[in-house]
Write an enzyme that holds these catalytic residues in place. Sequence first.
Site, PDB file in Angstrom:
ATOM      1  N   HIS A 194       0.836  -1.204   0.000  1.00  0.00           N
ATOM      2  CA  HIS A 194       0.000   0.000   0.000  1.00  0.00           C
ATOM      3  C   HIS A 194       0.874   1.259   0.000  1.00  0.00           C
ATOM      4  O   HIS A 194       0.602   2.221  -0.711  1.00  0.00           O
ATOM      5  CB  HIS A 194      -0.923   0.018   1.220  1.00  0.00           C
ATOM      6  CG  HIS A 194      -2.238  -0.660   0.995  1.00  0.00           C
ATOM      7  ND1 HIS A 194      -2.364  -2.019   0.839  1.00  0.00           N
ATOM      8  CD2 HIS A 194      -3.491  -0.158   0.898  1.00  0.00           C
ATOM      9  CE1 HIS A 194      -3.641  -2.319   0.655  1.00  0.00           C
ATOM     10  NE2 HIS A 194      -4.341  -1.209   0.678  1.00  0.00           N
TER      11      HIS A 194
ATOM     12  N   LYS B   8      -9.899  -8.051   8.405  1.00  0.00           N
ATOM     13  CA  LYS B   8     -10.548  -8.304   9.694  1.00  0.00           C
ATOM     14  C   LYS B   8     -10.314  -7.079  10.570  1.00  0.00           C
ATOM     15  O   LYS B   8      -9.321  -6.379  10.430  1.00  0.00           O
ATOM     16  CB  LYS B   8     -10.025  -9.573  10.350  1.00  0.00           C
ATOM     17  CG  LYS B   8      -8.564  -9.511  10.743  1.00  0.00           C
ATOM     18  CD  LYS B   8      -8.128 -10.790  11.422  1.00  0.00           C
ATOM     19  CE  LYS B   8      -6.654 -10.672  11.837  1.00  0.00           C
ATOM     20  NZ  LYS B   8      -6.146 -11.898  12.465  1.00  0.00           N
TER      21      LYS B   8
END
Length: 187
Positions: free
Chosen positions: A37, A102
């Site tokens: 990222h 999550k």
Amino acid sequence: MAIQLDLPLTEDKVKKLKAGDQVLLSGTVYTSRDAAHKRMMDQLEQGEELPFAMEDNVIYYVGPSPAKKDAIIGSAGPTTSYRMDPYAPSLLDQGLKGMIGKGDRSKEVIESMKQNKAVYFAAVGGAAALLADKIKKVDIIAYEDLGTEAVRKMEVENLPLIVVIDCEGNNLYESEKEKYNRRVEHV
């Protein structure tokens, strides 16, 4: 009953998904974690193309373990999503429609999801080997030097997920805590 959801993930499909829906996802997803990222953000800042087009795509926050003999991938469980929160709004602005991970997301990410009509899915942590069975093909497409955090293109079939935050900002991490607390108060 789970919703059969085929990719790409268009805005029309996103709008039909509601927090709490169970989904069996099939099609192409891309993997990316923290280091990848960061590199994608650097590329965006420099005006370079990303390793894959974000439009109507889904990123799975996973760094799979090495594959055992005769397997295409090792365990492939979700990683904690908040580590991608500083980067997610920029990718959502590029057309990203779904994220799999999550844990809860920041207010900034949820606001960006509402603006960009995107959805956040949870994969069950601790079930990495079972999730890996739903992955049918894997290719590294960028940042191979990052090892397990390299960007991968994966074909998945009936990947079991839960919509935890929908494009209206409904959030199971908040609503279910409230329900639980109300039940505890009545005990």
